[in-house]
Design an enzyme around this catalytic site. Structure first.
Site, PDB file in Angstrom:
ATOM      1  N   CYS A  92      33.508  41.580  43.854  1.00  0.00           N
ATOM      2  CA  CYS A  92      32.752  40.322  43.830  1.00  0.00           C
ATOM      3  C   CYS A  92      32.024  40.196  45.167  1.00  0.00           C
ATOM      4  CB  CYS A  92      33.701  39.148  43.621  1.00  0.00           C
ATOM      5  SG  CYS A  92      32.808  37.592  43.501  1.00  0.00           S
ATOM      6  N   CYS A 243      24.452  36.762  41.941  1.00  0.00           N
ATOM      7  CA  CYS A 243      25.506  37.734  41.597  1.00  0.00           C
ATOM      8  C   CYS A 243      25.297  39.035  42.381  1.00  0.00           C
ATOM      9  CB  CYS A 243      25.561  38.022  40.099  1.00  0.00           C
ATOM     10  SG  CYS A 243      27.045  38.960  39.678  1.00  0.00           S
TER      11      CYS A 243
HETATM   12  O1  PYC Z   1      28.625  38.051  43.332  1.00  0.00           O
HETATM   13  O2  PYC Z   1      29.481  39.916  42.573  1.00  0.00           O
HETATM   14  C1  PYC Z   1      29.325  38.694  42.502  1.00  0.00           C
HETATM   15  C2  PYC Z   1      30.021  37.961  41.428  1.00  0.00           C
HETATM   16  C3  PYC Z   1      30.755  38.473  40.402  1.00  0.00           C
HETATM   17  C4  PYC Z   1      31.206  37.390  39.642  1.00  0.00           C
HETATM   18  C5  PYC Z   1      30.753  36.234  40.245  1.00  0.00           C
HETATM   19  N1  PYC Z   1      30.019  36.603  41.343  1.00  0.00           N
END
Ligand code: PYC
Length: 323
Positions: A92, A243
């Site tokens: 994450c 993300c």
């Molecule tokens: O930023 O890698 C990320 C992530 C995964 C799930 C929520 N954020």
């Protein structure tokens, strides 16, 4: 501590809008365990820690928890295991940026580069510079390009399957769906349907890896960004940030397609309008299933929102959260 009461110290932050709750103390003992061993130990014997911290009434569906453990390598500053309301994550990156801001808040980070151990490998983080944290992620690559899947109610959808620390299915929205905050319900319905269809059709990452994140790309609203995304996370919530593992998977696809040059900056806008800066470099000569392997770097900001103690009372029927 009073009898029948357990205290867990947590520090909350958000990275580009997405929350991270770092568990600093109050966990069971597991001396010498690596993050992967910690993850199995928590999953099999102490899942109450995850549910108490990430599920209601203390947490919520969008919460990502990060359990801080002692590093096992002499040159690492910490180990970390990420989890959410339904289970454990591989990696994450918004969470790693939150952990980095938290370690800086605790005075546990050296200036410059620091190494953090995770179940997916070692990531290198750069201590915050004017609030910006840079993470060099684990190796990322595309597993399969333009994979067709029949999605009930939506027709045939094509996407790339790529690894960026989690498995992603990356879809260009085109005219199919608007990637806009006003369209959250429809984006959620669409991506949930895609995830179900991938599962029903046996479409996976390498070695049968479950594709539990679905990412849809459209044009940016911010003039300085290259693209805007919507990312469905495993607990059916959307990522408020762009993300980081998803942006890493995107970088791997862009490099493979020669749509981005090594070290060129890609600005990924999230569905809430926050932006990560990203780039990638090829790993010398490394290829998996004919696709080049790269190391992505993701840069974002995180803010501490709370430094608190959670109280778990033995006589509370929801002591360990609602799960
Ligand atoms: O930023 O890698 C990320 C992530 C995964 C799930 C929520 N954020």
């Amino acid at each position: 501590m009073s009898e029948g009461v357990k205290i867990i110290k947590v520090i909350d932050s958000h990275t580009a809008g997405e929350p991270t709750r770092v568990v600093v103390s109050g966990a069971p003992d597991n001396p010498g365990a690596t993050p992967t061993e910690w993850r199995e130990f928590l999953r099999n014997e102490h899942d109450w820690l995850r549910t108490a911290v990430a599920c209601e009434p203390r947490g919520h569906e969008a919460m990502v928890g990060a359990f801080l453990c002692e590093p096992t390598q002499p040159n690492s500053v910490a180990g970390v295991v990420f989890f959410n309301n339904i289970g454990y994550l591989h990696g994450c990156i918004h969470g790693t940026i939150g952990v980095t801001a938290t370690l800086a808040h605790l005075g546990r980070l050296a200036a410059g580069d620091n190494k953090i151990e995770t179940p997916t490998g070692i990531v290198t983080v750069r201590a915050p510079e004017e609030g910006w944290v840079t993470v060099q992620n684990v190796r990322s690559y595309r597993h399969a390009a333009a994979v067709p899947v029949e999605v009930p109610g939506w027709g045939t959808v094509h996407g790339d399957v790529a690894w960026g620390g989690n498995w992603f299915f990356l879809i260009e929205a085109g005219d199919m769906i608007a990637v806009d905050f006003s369209n959250l319900d429809r984006l959620t319905d669409f991506t949930c349907a895609v995830r179900k269809a991938l599962e029903a059709n046996g479409i996976t990452g390498e070695d049968g890896g479950e594709i539990d994140h679905i990412e849809v790309f459209g044009p940016p609203a911010n003039d300085e960004a290259d693209s805007k995304n919507f990312v469905l996370c495993p607990g059916n919530q959307y990522d408020r940030s762009p993300c980081g593992t998803g942006t890493s998977a995107k970088i791997a696809c862009l490099l493979a397609d020669k749509k981005l040059a090594p070290r060129e900056i890609w600005r990924q806008e999230s569905i809430v309008g926050s932006v990560f800066q990203a780039s990638g470099e090829f790993v010398d000569g490394q290829v998996i299933a004919g696709e080049p392997v790269c190391t992505p770097s993701i840069r974002g900001t995180a803010y501490i929102t709370s430094d608190s103690e959670m109280v778990l009372q033995d006589d509370d029927p929801f002591r360990d959260g609602i799960s």
